[in-house]
Write a protein that holds these residues in place. Structure first.
Motif, PDB file in Angstrom:
ATOM      1  N   ALA A 100       5.872 -59.064  79.909  1.00  0.00           N
ATOM      2  CA  ALA A 100       4.289 -58.098  79.835  1.00  0.00           C
ATOM      3  C   ALA A 100       4.512 -56.908  79.051  1.00  0.00           C
ATOM      4  CB  ALA A 100       3.476 -58.565  80.058  1.00  0.00           C
ATOM      5  N   PHE A 101       5.886 -56.208  79.041  1.00  0.00           N
ATOM      6  CA  PHE A 101       5.779 -54.786  78.754  1.00  0.00           C
ATOM      7  C   PHE A 101       6.823 -55.097  77.964  1.00  0.00           C
ATOM      8  CE2 PHE A 101       5.357 -55.705  83.675  1.00  0.00           C
ATOM      9  CZ  PHE A 101       5.293 -54.342  84.223  1.00  0.00           C
ATOM     10  N   ALA A 102       6.280 -53.588  77.109  1.00  0.00           N
ATOM     11  CA  ALA A 102       7.262 -53.629  75.290  1.00  0.00           C
ATOM     12  C   ALA A 102       7.255 -52.140  75.382  1.00  0.00           C
ATOM     13  CB  ALA A 102       5.918 -53.950  74.501  1.00  0.00           C
ATOM     14  N   PHE A 103       8.163 -51.379  75.414  1.00  0.00           N
ATOM     15  CA  PHE A 103       8.688 -49.609  75.396  1.00  0.00           C
ATOM     16  C   PHE A 103       8.889 -49.703  73.904  1.00  0.00           C
ATOM     17  CE2 PHE A 103       9.477 -51.858  79.169  1.00  0.00           C
ATOM     18  CZ  PHE A 103       9.245 -50.470  80.290  1.00  0.00           C
ATOM     19  N   ASP A 104       9.271 -48.436  73.361  1.00  0.00           N
ATOM     20  CA  ASP A 104       9.156 -48.071  72.409  1.00  0.00           C
ATOM     21  C   ASP A 104       9.328 -46.980  72.396  1.00  0.00           C
ATOM     22  OD1 ASP A 104       8.971 -46.617  69.792  1.00  0.00           O
ATOM     23  OD2 ASP A 104       7.351 -47.238  69.164  1.00  0.00           O
ATOM     24  N   ILE A 105      10.410 -45.950  72.121  1.00  0.00           N
ATOM     25  CA  ILE A 105      11.198 -44.624  72.251  1.00  0.00           C
ATOM     26  C   ILE A 105      12.226 -44.584  70.852  1.00  0.00           C
ATOM     27  CG2 ILE A 105      13.300 -43.795  73.607  1.00  0.00           C
ATOM     28  CD1 ILE A 105      13.085 -46.429  75.487  1.00  0.00           C
ATOM     29  N   GLY A 106      11.550 -43.267  71.063  1.00  0.00           N
ATOM     30  CA  GLY A 106      12.496 -42.425  69.347  1.00  0.00           C
ATOM     31  C   GLY A 106      12.145 -41.306  68.575  1.00  0.00           C
ATOM     32  N   VAL A 107      12.369 -40.679  68.341  1.00  0.00           N
ATOM     33  CA  VAL A 107      12.071 -39.129  67.524  1.00  0.00           C
ATOM     34  C   VAL A 107      11.311 -39.237  66.576  1.00  0.00           C
ATOM     35  CG1 VAL A 107      13.862 -36.695  66.731  1.00  0.00           C
ATOM     36  CG2 VAL A 107      14.459 -39.354  68.899  1.00  0.00           C
ATOM     37  N   TRP A 108      10.760 -38.151  67.147  1.00  0.00           N
ATOM     38  CA  TRP A 108       9.648 -38.368  64.964  1.00  0.00           C
ATOM     39  C   TRP A 108       9.763 -37.274  64.445  1.00  0.00           C
ATOM     40  CZ3 TRP A 108       5.694 -42.240  64.316  1.00  0.00           C
ATOM     41  CH2 TRP A 108       5.076 -42.434  63.569  1.00  0.00           C
ATOM     42  N   GLY A 109      10.400 -36.930  63.300  1.00  0.00           N
ATOM     43  CA  GLY A 109      10.404 -35.736  62.517  1.00  0.00           C
ATOM     44  C   GLY A 109       9.203 -35.744  62.095  1.00  0.00           C
ATOM     45  N   TYR A 110       8.508 -33.897  62.162  1.00  0.00           N
ATOM     46  CA  TYR A 110       7.035 -33.442  61.126  1.00  0.00           C
ATOM     47  C   TYR A 110       7.218 -32.548  60.171  1.00  0.00           C
ATOM     48  CZ  TYR A 110       4.915 -35.663  65.274  1.00  0.00           C
ATOM     49  OH  TYR A 110       4.264 -36.719  65.402  1.00  0.00           O
ATOM     50  N   LEU A 111       7.410 -33.154  58.562  1.00  0.00           N
ATOM     51  CA  LEU A 111       7.717 -31.672  57.553  1.00  0.00           C
ATOM     52  C   LEU A 111       7.207 -31.448  56.805  1.00  0.00           C
ATOM     53  CD1 LEU A 111      11.340 -34.139  56.896  1.00  0.00           C
ATOM     54  CD2 LEU A 111      10.842 -32.030  58.477  1.00  0.00           C
ATOM     55  N   TYR A 112       5.994 -29.760  56.686  1.00  0.00           N
ATOM     56  CA  TYR A 112       5.227 -29.682  55.771  1.00  0.00           C
ATOM     57  C   TYR A 112       5.839 -29.181  54.678  1.00  0.00           C
ATOM     58  CZ  TYR A 112       2.788 -30.965  60.130  1.00  0.00           C
ATOM     59  OH  TYR A 112       2.528 -31.830  61.118  1.00  0.00           O
ATOM     60  N   PRO A 113       6.349 -29.404  53.700  1.00  0.00           N
ATOM     61  CA  PRO A 113       6.883 -28.641  52.468  1.00  0.00           C
ATOM     62  C   PRO A 113       6.065 -28.162  51.723  1.00  0.00           C
ATOM     63  CG  PRO A 113       6.991 -30.658  51.699  1.00  0.00           C
ATOM     64  CD  PRO A 113       6.111 -30.676  53.250  1.00  0.00           C
ATOM     65  N   GLY A 114       6.123 -26.636  51.056  1.00  0.00           N
ATOM     66  CA  GLY A 114       5.237 -26.151  50.279  1.00  0.00           C
ATOM     67  C   GLY A 114       4.410 -25.881  51.172  1.00  0.00           C
ATOM     68  N   GLY A 115       5.093 -24.828  51.887  1.00  0.00           N
ATOM     69  CA  GLY A 115       4.319 -24.060  53.033  1.00  0.00           C
ATOM     70  C   GLY A 115       4.593 -22.466  52.252  1.00  0.00           C
ATOM     71  N   THR A 116       3.452 -21.292  52.923  1.00  0.00           N
ATOM     72  CA  THR A 116       3.325 -20.001  52.675  1.00  0.00           C
ATOM     73  C   THR A 116       3.454 -19.221  53.333  1.00  0.00           C
ATOM     74  OG1 THR A 116       2.501 -20.287  50.208  1.00  0.00           O
ATOM     75  CG2 THR A 116       2.771 -17.794  50.590  1.00  0.00           C
ATOM     76  N   CYS A 117       3.837 -18.238  53.609  1.00  0.00           N
ATOM     77  CA  CYS A 117       3.417 -17.584  54.640  1.00  0.00           C
ATOM     78  C   CYS A 117       2.243 -16.221  54.577  1.00  0.00           C
ATOM     79  CB  CYS A 117       5.047 -16.676  55.112  1.00  0.00           C
ATOM     80  SG  CYS A 117       4.890 -15.051  56.268  1.00  0.00           S
ATOM     81  N   TYR A 118       1.710 -16.573  55.553  1.00  0.00           N
ATOM     82  CA  TYR A 118       0.424 -15.724  55.513  1.00  0.00           C
ATOM     83  C   TYR A 118       0.484 -14.384  56.567  1.00  0.00           C
ATOM     84  CZ  TYR A 118      -1.635 -18.400  51.791  1.00  0.00           C
ATOM     85  OH  TYR A 118      -1.894 -19.041  50.993  1.00  0.00           O
ATOM     86  N   TYR A 119       0.500 -13.189  56.632  1.00  0.00           N
ATOM     87  CA  TYR A 119       0.343 -12.130  57.552  1.00  0.00           C
ATOM     88  C   TYR A 119       0.089 -10.781  57.054  1.00  0.00           C
ATOM     89  CZ  TYR A 119       2.262  -9.671  62.362  1.00  0.00           C
ATOM     90  OH  TYR A 119       2.106  -9.513  63.218  1.00  0.00           O
ATOM     91  N   GLY A 120       0.081 -10.460  55.828  1.00  0.00           N
ATOM     92  CA  GLY A 120      -0.633  -9.460  55.408  1.00  0.00           C
ATOM     93  C   GLY A 120      -0.271  -7.642  56.050  1.00  0.00           C
ATOM     94  N   ALA A 121       0.730  -7.767  56.047  1.00  0.00           N
ATOM     95  CA  ALA A 121       1.838  -7.189  56.395  1.00  0.00           C
ATOM     96  C   ALA A 121       2.856  -6.554  55.966  1.00  0.00           C
ATOM     97  CB  ALA A 121       1.081  -6.074  57.708  1.00  0.00           C
ATOM     98  N   ALA A 122       3.467  -5.396  55.997  1.00  0.00           N
ATOM     99  CA  ALA A 122       4.985  -5.291  55.527  1.00  0.00           C
ATOM    100  C   ALA A 122       5.574  -5.409  56.433  1.00  0.00           C
ATOM    101  CB  ALA A 122       4.831  -3.665  54.947  1.00  0.00           C
ATOM    102  N   ALA A 123       5.357  -4.862  57.640  1.00  0.00           N
ATOM    103  CA  ALA A 123       5.607  -5.522  58.949  1.00  0.00           C
ATOM    104  C   ALA A 123       4.940  -5.171  59.725  1.00  0.00           C
ATOM    105  CB  ALA A 123       6.576  -3.571  59.360  1.00  0.00           C
ATOM    106  N   ASP A 124       5.324  -5.829  61.287  1.00  0.00           N
ATOM    107  CA  ASP A 124       4.375  -5.858  62.774  1.00  0.00           C
ATOM    108  C   ASP A 124       3.940  -5.009  63.462  1.00  0.00           C
ATOM    109  OD1 ASP A 124       6.423  -6.051  64.287  1.00  0.00           O
ATOM    110  OD2 ASP A 124       6.670  -7.953  64.024  1.00  0.00           O
ATOM    111  N   THR A 125       3.016  -5.268  64.145  1.00  0.00           N
ATOM    112  CA  THR A 125       2.398  -3.785  65.023  1.00  0.00           C
ATOM    113  C   THR A 125       3.449  -3.508  65.965  1.00  0.00           C
ATOM    114  OG1 THR A 125       1.731  -5.687  66.262  1.00  0.00           O
ATOM    115  CG2 THR A 125       0.068  -4.664  64.586  1.00  0.00           C
ATOM    116  N   ALA A 126       4.540  -3.970  65.730  1.00  0.00           N
ATOM    117  CA  ALA A 126       5.924  -3.644  66.544  1.00  0.00           C
ATOM    118  C   ALA A 126       6.652  -2.477  66.091  1.00  0.00           C
ATOM    119  CB  ALA A 126       6.347  -4.551  67.468  1.00  0.00           C
ATOM    120  N   GLY A 127       6.136  -2.620  64.570  1.00  0.00           N
ATOM    121  CA  GLY A 127       7.068  -1.923  63.311  1.00  0.00           C
ATOM    122  C   GLY A 127       8.357  -3.043  63.191  1.00  0.00           C
ATOM    123  N   ARG A 128       8.247  -4.059  63.102  1.00  0.00           N
ATOM    124  CA  ARG A 128       9.565  -5.225  62.614  1.00  0.00           C
ATOM    125  C   ARG A 128       9.230  -5.787  61.367  1.00  0.00           C
ATOM    126  NH1 ARG A 128       9.409  -8.087  68.766  1.00  0.00           N
ATOM    127  NH2 ARG A 128       7.761  -7.641  67.578  1.00  0.00           N
TER     128      ARG A 128
END
Length: 337
Positions: free
Chosen positions: A112-140
């Motif tokens: 009566a016991f059914a198992f499912d064991i595995g690995v799942w990869g989530y891919l999100y192609p076509g993304g763009t970085c959003y930050y709005g500053a040339a450096a972060d607030t720590a100066g990096r």
């Protein structure tokens, strides 16, 4: 001579009758059982008014479509290996084109016991970085791409949110009507944020007797899930973009995301390969903590404050919602023969 002729005729008739009897017996024999074919393919598609994952909308509370393709190899009736690819339409803050899932694992059954064991990869192609500053607030320094893109509400998001989880599931079938289960998922970096994630849940399903709707072929079930998502601390990309509540500067070591509970309950109707699922989903994440976790590009300043969200910007992506989903699921061995 006449007696000999009559005897010969009788012997011929007897021999013919015996042959006919043999032929009749051979014709009545059952055909040999078909050879066991271990290969199978499952595939399907769905359309829904809202794509919700662990209580959080992935489509900005807008309609979404999905599809999957899953080859399977059955070692025997109690052991199956599988790989699969799936896709869903989404609406993420980084404007990723879609969610593409690649997964694989093994499904052993013990009574009566059914198992499912595995690995799942989530891919999100076509993304763009959003930050709005040339450096972060720590100066990096940040990339030129980040410096030229900013979300109006001040949220930040990485270009690549892809990540993977290892998982285990167990279902226990009580009888033809009741099934209960547990799930466990773990990732070292949820949505590539640098924060580890651990999700565990309990599930239950009641399937109505096949005679509920007479001979119409319509089936029905009621199912629900209660889960908890634990989350670690993000990397500095997210922490340095937010001022602290006291005004003393950023979170240079990242944000400790809020853990939260999520639950859903619904009713489904099945007919042949079609399923219509009507579900209510919710979480206990506040609008402030939801904004810090999701970087919701639609979030607005509405007085939603928390220790990890001092800006007052709140998100509605983690609130209560209703989900209507129509799906089609087939297997080659069952539906295409």
């Amino acid at each position: 001579m006449k007696k000999l002729a009559l005897l010969a005729t009788a012997l011929a008739m007897f021999s013919g009758s015996a042959s006919a009897a043999d032929m009749a017996v051979k014709a009545l024999k059952a055909p040999p059982a078909p050879a066991f074919d271990p290969w199978d393919i499952a595939f399907g598609a769905a359309i829904m008014n809202d794509y919700v994952f662990r209580g959080i909308t992935q489509s900005n509370h807008k309609p979404s479509v999905a599809a999957y393709f899953e080859p399977r190899f059955n070692v025997n009736k109690d052991l199956q290996f599988y790989v699969g690819v799936a896709g869903e339409s989404i609406s993420f803050p980084n404007r990723a084109a879609a969610e593409i899932d690649i997964y694989g694992g093994v499904r052993p059954t013990f009574g009566a016991f059914a198992f499912d064991i595995g690995v799942w990869g989530y891919l999100y192609p076509g993304g763009t970085c959003y930050y709005g500053a040339a450096a972060d607030t720590a100066g990096r320094p940040l990339s030129a791409e980040c410096a030229t893109n900013a979300l109006l509400n001040g949220n930040v998001i990485k270009k690549d949110l892809s990540f993977f989880e290892v998982y285990g599931k167990m279902n226990y079938t009580v009888n033809d009507n009741w099934t209960f289960g547990i799930t466990e998922f773990y990732t070292p970096s949820y949505l590539n944020s640098g924060a580890w994630g651990n999700y565990a849940s309990v599930t239950g399903k009641w399937t109505a007797p096949s005679t509920t709707f007479g001979s119409s072929g319509v089936g029905m079930y009621v199912s629900g899930e209660f889960g908890r998502q634990w989350l670690g601390t993000s990397d500095s990309f997210y922490g340095t973009g937010i001022a602290s509540p006291a005004g003393g500067g950023p979170f240079p070591n990242g944000i400790k995301y809020a853990d939260y509970n999520t639950w859903n309950i619904g009713v489904g109707f099945t007919y042949k390969v079609m399923t219509l699922d009507l579900r209510y989903s919710d979480t206990n994440l506040s609008k402030a903590n939801c904004n810090a976790f999701t970087s919701d590009y639609t979030a607005t300043a509405n007085g939603s404050f928390s220790p990890i969200n001092p800006t007052g910007v709140g998100s509605k992506w983690c609130g209560a919602t209703g989900i209507a989903k129509l799906s089609f699921d087939l297997t080659a061995m069952t539906n295409l023969k």
